[in-house]
Every structure is written in C-alpha cells, then in structure tokens.
Design an enzyme around this catalytic site. Structure first.
Site, PDB file in Angstrom:
ATOM      1  N   ASP A 255      -8.890  -3.797   0.828  1.00  0.00           N
ATOM      2  CA  ASP A 255      -8.034  -2.841   1.536  1.00  0.00           C
ATOM      3  C   ASP A 255      -8.673  -2.529   2.885  1.00  0.00           C
ATOM      4  OD1 ASP A 255      -5.546  -1.028   0.493  1.00  0.00           O
ATOM      5  OD2 ASP A 255      -6.680   0.056   2.015  1.00  0.00           O
ATOM      6  N   SER A 256      -7.859  -2.045   3.817  1.00  0.00           N
ATOM      7  CA  SER A 256      -8.381  -1.687   5.138  1.00  0.00           C
ATOM      8  C   SER A 256      -8.963  -0.284   5.169  1.00  0.00           C
ATOM      9  CB  SER A 256      -7.269  -1.797   6.183  1.00  0.00           C
ATOM     10  OG  SER A 256      -6.211  -0.907   5.894  1.00  0.00           O
ATOM     11  N   ALA A 284      -6.236  -7.483   5.469  1.00  0.00           N
ATOM     12  CA  ALA A 284      -5.974  -8.323   4.293  1.00  0.00           C
ATOM     13  C   ALA A 284      -5.878  -9.801   4.652  1.00  0.00           C
ATOM     14  CB  ALA A 284      -4.690  -7.860   3.612  1.00  0.00           C
ATOM     15  N   ASP A 304      -0.001  -6.530  -2.924  1.00  0.00           N
ATOM     16  CA  ASP A 304       0.961  -5.419  -2.931  1.00  0.00           C
ATOM     17  C   ASP A 304       0.931  -4.730  -1.565  1.00  0.00           C
ATOM     18  OD1 ASP A 304       2.706  -3.407  -3.648  1.00  0.00           O
ATOM     19  OD2 ASP A 304       1.229  -2.273  -4.800  1.00  0.00           O
ATOM     20  N   CYS A 344       7.819  -3.437  -1.196  1.00  0.00           N
ATOM     21  CA  CYS A 344       8.435  -2.122  -1.302  1.00  0.00           C
ATOM     22  C   CYS A 344       9.370  -1.876  -0.123  1.00  0.00           C
ATOM     23  CB  CYS A 344       7.378  -1.031  -1.402  1.00  0.00           C
ATOM     24  SG  CYS A 344       6.258  -0.956   0.010  1.00  0.00           S
TER      25      CYS A 344
END
Length: 401
Positions: A255-256, A284, A304, A344
C-alpha cells in the site's frame, strides 16, 4: 421539526420528465428534469420540498440541493411525513433489524444510503461506535437528530461524523470529521472472517474499514490454505489478514500509506501472526514491477484498488487502469495459482470491468479460468432502481499452467 407539507416549497417536473420512474422507485431527480426558476434556484441546500409531476400531482417529499446535479433526492412518498428524529429512528430501526439477522456481532454497515431509505447517508458500526458519513446536504444539516436517533436505536455510546470524500464535494459540502458524542481513544479492533482488523475511525479512509469486501475475503480464504499471498492496495490488511486467518503460510501487504500498513501489522499481531505478515510501502504499480523483476511468485495475488472510474468521464481511463493492474499482477501468480481483481467504480459495470481484466491477463501471456464473481455483502443492499448502489465487483481467476 420539519414544517407540515402544506407549508413546504414545491418543485415540479418538466412535462417530458419521467414521472413514472419516480413513482416506480427512482430516488434521484436531476436538475435538467425540473422546472427551475429564481425561486427554486434560491432554495437552500438540504431544504425539504414537495415534488409534483407536470400535472401538479404530488409524487414525494424530497431534499433539494440547487448546487448539485442531483437536484432532489426522494425521502418519503407520504405527503404528511415529518423528517425528524422519529422519522430517522424508524428508518434506522428497519436497517438494524436486517443487520442483526445477518451478524452475531455488531460490526457491519448499518445504513447503505438510498437502499436503506436514507439518501446519501452511510453508517458503519464498530461495536459501541457508529461512524456517519452524511454525503448529502439534507443529512449534513440534520446530523444532530440523526445522531440522536442512532444512539436511541442502537444503544451505541459514541457517534463520529466523517465528512470527507468526493461525494461531499459534489454537494458543495466542506470536509470535516468530529466526534458528535462519546469518545474515540484509538484504533478499534474489528473481528471479521476470523481475522482482526484495526480501524482508524478518525483518520482512516472512508469510515475506517471496508465492510463491503467481507464475502470476497471469505472466498479468498478458501484459496489461501498453506499459500503465499500477495495483497496489493491492501489498506489495513484487507485480503492479507483474511488469508492468514484462513491458513495462509505468509502474506505480503502492499500500500502507499504507511499508516494503513502499520494498522495491518497491528492486526496481524492481534491475531498472533505478526511474523507471517510482511509489508511493502510504495506505488502499487511500481511495487508490482519490482516484484516481477525480482522473480517473485505467489500462490494467490489479489488487487483491490481505489475507484479508477468514479464517474462516467473517467470510464475509459479507469478501464485502462484496471487492464494494467491485471497485466502486471498476472505474471506474479505461479502456474495453477489464483488471481483476484476488484473494482469499486460506480461507472464501470461488471461486463466492462471483466473485459478489461480479461485483456490484461491475455496481454500478460497467461491463460485463465474465471472461477468466481463476487459482490458486496448483504449489509450493502442494492437498490434495484439505482445501479450505483451495486458498485463492487470481484473476479477470481485460476491461472493455468
């Protein structure tokens, strides 16, 4: 307390507007569907009004916002309704009854906006604390009676208002996060699918945790026994911690956000699996490229990402980004391993998202079986008349030898 309906202002649909759709449950009325003049444009954001069709027949009580493309949101189809604490309590009670049937612990999405009859309102529950996202002007202006009703219905001690995110900007609302009642002392441990997540209710993304992926985490667990797992765009450990709870041998979270990865580590520690979770901070795409250069391979890879296509103008660019995720993730999966890809994005429907993923896997030179398609959990109900309420898609592939 809201004025009686006869004292409310009235807005009216244009003759060519689709009044039938409103009668059949459509929750939004756009600015180009209404007769607008100086009077209607002068209505205060969040004000309650009567909506009539072109023949002056009452349709619904609506909340208006002249600053938004969504000019009106349907609140109630009873002309005599009063939008007060009792009204909120009735809606919240209906929503709570559904969640209590689904879950044996109070950790879930309690209100999913229009689908639960509270347009633009999200409420996530974390045990004795609820976090409200009032993403529409009408709810933002009534946050106190909403919080009062929430405490009365659920019995929680703490209510937080999280006023951040793109949706509030579209409504002309400022960003603001504050504790409405009670206290938040730090990250809250959240049990889900046998894992423990640490949710930052004051400074984390959205309300602090994404409950929508619960069923997809559970499916991924079925693939994770003894596996080496890569979780890209991991946030606070989403799929990685679920995999460890499902028996994965090791997991790597990418993750960042250093803060999110720190919470992922604390979640693994709470599970007694701290030694089996590694974290890697960075962009990522850069990290996936580096892992490929290192010759890294995993039994399960899951990506995700955030919404690459949050609205139609961003759709083409977003779909290219999803294709790129698939193209870069596929080479990291060992032969016979599994790849999970999620979206999403409201604007990218399932067919478009799946086509982008398929192209990316193909461009990586891999062949695949699509073995499972997942969606949000039942605490994120879909409003049939509003496609945007069914935003989450998860595709699981087996990459063939």
């Amino acid at each position: 307390m809201t004025e009686p309906s006869f004292a409310l202002p009235t807005i009216r649909l244009k003759p060519k507007a689709n009044a039938r759709a409103i009668r059949h449950g459509a929750p939004w009325i756009y600015d180009n569907e209404l007769v607008t003049d100086r009077r209607t444009k002068a209505l205060a954001p969040g004000e309650i009004a009567r909506l009539e069709d072109a023949e002056r027949t009452f349709l619904a009580l609506v909340a208006v916002n002249p600053k938004s493309r969504i000019f009106a949101r349907v609140l109630d189809r009873e002309e005599t309704a009063r939008i007060d604490a009792d009204w909120f309590a009735a809606r919240l009670g209906t929503a709570l009854a559904h969640r209590e049937r689904l879950f044996d612990a109070p950790f879930y999405r309690l209100v999913h906006a229009e689908a639960d009859g509270l347009p633009g309102v999200v409420v996530d529950r974390f045990g004795d604390t609820c976090v409200i996202q009032p993403n529409a002007a009408w709810a933002d202006g009534r946050i106190e009676p909403l919080a009062e009703a929430l405490r009365a219905v659920t019995g929680v001690a703490t209510v937080v208002m999280n006023g951040t995110g793109r949706a509030r900007g579209l409504e002309g609302l400022p960003e603001e996060t504050r504790v409405l009642c009670g206290a938040v002392d730090g990250p809250v441990p959240v049990p889900m699918n046998g894992a423990t997540y640490m949710a930052d209710l004051m400074g984390g993304q959205k309300t602090g945790l994404f409950y929508d992926q619960r069923p997809n985490h559970a499916f991924a667990q079925r693939l994770a026994g003894g596996a080496r797992v890569l979780d890209v765009f991991s946030h606070v450990g989403g799929f990685a911690l679920a995999a460890l709870a499902g028996g994965a041998a090791q997991a790597l979270s990418v993750d960042s956000s250093a803060a999110a990865l720190d919470l992922a580590g604390k979640g693994a520690q709470a599970m007694g699996r701290a030694d089996d979770l590694a974290t890697r901070r960075g962009d990522a795409f850069d990290v996936m490229a580096a892992l490929a250069g290192e010759g890294a391979r995993f039994d399960v890879v899951i990506c995700d990402p955030p919404a690459f296509a949050p609205a139609k103008p961003a759709l083409e660019k977003g779909l290219r980004a999803y294709e790129r995720v698939a193209r870069m993730a596929a080479p990291l999966v060992r032969e016979g391993g599994y790849l999970g890809l999620c979206s999403c994005s409201h604007a990218a429907d399932l067919d478009a998202f799946r086509a982008s993923c398929n192209r990316g896997i193909g461009r990586a030179g891999r062949s695949a079986q699509l073995i499972h398609t997942g969606f949000a959990g039942a605490d994120h109900p879909l409003m049939p008349q509003l496609a945007e309420s069914g935003y989450l898609k998860a595709l699981f592939y087996r990459l063939m030898p």
